[in-house]
Design a protein around this motif. Structure first.
Motif, PDB file in Angstrom:
ATOM      1  N   HIS A   6       0.499   4.146  -1.458  1.00 20.90           N
ATOM      2  CA  HIS A   6      -0.275   5.159  -2.178  1.00 20.90           C
ATOM      3  C   HIS A   6       0.071   6.592  -1.811  1.00 20.90           C
ATOM      4  CE1 HIS A   6      -2.444   1.357  -2.581  1.00 20.90           C
ATOM      5  NE2 HIS A   6      -2.858   1.835  -3.734  1.00 20.90           N
ATOM      6  N   GLY A  58      -1.278  -1.290  -6.301  1.00 29.19           N
ATOM      7  CA  GLY A  58      -1.098  -1.861  -4.972  1.00 29.19           C
ATOM      8  C   GLY A  58      -1.772  -3.217  -4.843  1.00 29.19           C
ATOM      9  N   LYS A  98      -5.677   3.295   0.558  1.00 30.12           N
ATOM     10  CA  LYS A  98      -5.412   3.568  -0.857  1.00 30.12           C
ATOM     11  C   LYS A  98      -5.637   5.033  -1.233  1.00 30.12           C
ATOM     12  CE  LYS A  98      -6.275  -1.023  -2.805  1.00 30.12           C
ATOM     13  NZ  LYS A  98      -7.053  -1.808  -3.798  1.00 30.12           N
ATOM     14  N   THR A  99      -6.445   5.755  -0.450  1.00 32.69           N
ATOM     15  CA  THR A  99      -6.782   7.137  -0.799  1.00 32.69           C
ATOM     16  C   THR A  99      -6.176   8.102   0.217  1.00 32.69           C
ATOM     17  OG1 THR A  99      -8.883   6.355  -1.714  1.00 32.69           O
ATOM     18  CG2 THR A  99      -8.648   8.723  -1.330  1.00 32.69           C
ATOM     19  N   LYS A 123       0.998   6.729 -10.185  1.00 34.11           N
ATOM     20  CA  LYS A 123      -0.220   5.977  -9.933  1.00 34.11           C
ATOM     21  C   LYS A 123       0.170   4.516  -9.723  1.00 34.11           C
ATOM     22  CE  LYS A 123      -3.587   8.856 -12.376  1.00 34.11           C
ATOM     23  NZ  LYS A 123      -4.654   8.880 -13.400  1.00 34.11           N
ATOM     24  N   PHE A 174       0.843  -1.199   0.000  1.00 39.00           N
ATOM     25  CA  PHE A 174       0.000   0.000   0.000  1.00 39.00           C
ATOM     26  C   PHE A 174       0.881   1.253   0.000  1.00 39.00           C
ATOM     27  CE2 PHE A 174      -2.992  -3.173   1.277  1.00 39.00           C
ATOM     28  CZ  PHE A 174      -4.238  -2.713   0.867  1.00 39.00           C
TER      29      PHE A 174
END
Length: 405
Positions: A208, A220, A232-233, A217, A206
């Protein structure tokens, strides 16, 4: 962006509401890693995580109407427990949306604190989407896990405590999920010590936030042992703070994290979860990769949580013993005759090893029909001891070698 004064105000508000956790020097880890290692034991909070800090700081600002309607959050477990804990103390109804893979211990603890738990989706982002639906449907107030000024300020109090206890630190190493913890700590640390280095840690599964910082980009993976930082965000607020105040983000493997968990248990006698071990994992990773950025530095590491499933911890301990050679599997070829097995096991006993498993293999082998393969799992003193046992067996005429891990 939040300011040092916001974090100092949060610190005043948190007095008596959370534990001011120890920040101590680890002599043994320092010797192993070639740095002066200081550990911040946030796994000693009541809910075994730093998340209590931000949760209280955010919830103390709720209006009477918001308190009566209730709050909601999405979390892989630690923020959930922080919100549930303070909601129970403040008599505020709380709904927690958690991914289905959340460790059982975190789900059970959150329910025990009186919250309504909704299990939804495979990832944190799935849980987030469901939480936002429930905000609209039930008129609840969202207590965001990381992308909120009050949350960030609450987490930043850790940085104030670390520098108060040791003003001479050269570096801080902090796990990153959504970024609330490192954003708060970096804001506090850079305001007090502009020269200090702040290093973030994410898992290779992960990465991100690191990718967002670098304009990349990544897809993952869907699983990691460090589920507490499996986000993830990245937050909008936290992304900007990290761009401005964090010096670097390093990625660690699952193996690095497993190793760190076992080391902290064995050396510090402290139980941490995967996310909590990420900081130490970064130093182990750097040492293995001949990355000397930490060498000779005074390094503060945040052990951000200790909520690990006991079954998983047991498995990790066993795997750690395999890596250290304390638990080994060997394969021995013996004649299929009375007394042969007894002779072989007596040699192992004489060598000072304990046999925990024995498996005979007659059919699935290329050995002659008069012979049999025996797999032994041994408790030993380490890799050198295993080699001594093999040499003793070979000297007695038993063909033997280490089995695959």
């Amino acid at each position: 962006m939040i300011q040092l004064s916001d974090i100092q105000n949060a610190q005043s508000a948190l007095v008596g509401q959370i534990v001011r956790t120890p920040f101590t020097h680890s002599r043994t880890l320092s010797e192993i890693l070639g740095s002066e290692i200081w550990l911040k034991f946030e796994n000693l909070q009541f809910t075994a995580s730093f998340k209590e800090r931000g949760a209280f700081n955010r919830m103390r600002a709720l209006t009477p109407e918001q308190r009566s309607r209730g709050v909601i959050t999405m979390s892989a477990g630690n923020h959930a427990q922080g919100v549930a804990y303070h909601a129970q103390r403040m008599k505020i109804p709380a709904v927690i949306v958690m991914p289905k893979f959340t460790p059982t211990v975190k789900v059970a603890n959150t329910k025990r604190l009186g919250a309504e738990v909704v299990l939804h989706g495979e990832t944190f982002d799935d849980a987030r989407a469901r939480a936002l639906e429930l905000v609209e449907a039930r008129g609840l107030t969202l207590i965001h896990p990381y992308d909120d000024d009050a949350i960030i300020a609450g987490q930043g109090t850790i940085g104030l405590e670390m520098l108060a206890d040791n003003p001479d630190l050269d570096m801080l190493v902090v796990p990153i999920g959504g970024g609330g913890l490192i954003s708060g700590i970096a804001t506090a640390a850079k305001a007090l010590r502009p020269d200090i280095k702040v290093i973030g840690v994410q898992t290779e599964a992960f990465p991100h936030m690191a990718a967002a910082i670098r304009g990349q980009k990544v897809k993952g993976l869907t699983r990691t042992i460090a589920e507490g930082i499996a986000v993830k965000t990245p937050g909008v607020k936290t992304l900007e703070i990290i761009k401005d105040k964090v010096d670097d983000i390093v990625l660690v493997s699952e193996h690095d994290i497993e190793h760190a968990i076992v080391m902290l248990l064995e050396i510090e006698k402290s139980v941490v979860e995967g996310a909590g071990a990420a900081g130490l994992a970064a130093l182990l990773h750097a040492q293995a990769a001949d990355d000397f950025r930490f060498e000779g530095k005074k390094v503060g590491i945040v052990l951000c949580g200790g909520n690990i499933d006991p079954l998983m911890l047991g498995g990790l301990i066993e795997r750690g013993m395999v890596r250290a050679g304390r638990l080994a599997r060997i394969r021995v070829s013996i004649r299929d005759l009375p007394g042969a097995l007894s002779q072989m096991t007596q040699l192992v006993a004489d060598a000072g090893a304990n046999i925990t498993q024995v498996h005979h293999q007659r059919a699935f082998t290329s050995l002659p029909a008069q012979d049999v393969e025996v797999d032994l799992v041994l408790q030993t003193r380490g890799h050198q001891h295993v080699e001594e046992i093999l040499q003793m067996l070979r000297k007695a005429g038993f063909e033997s070698h280490r089995g695959e891990h």
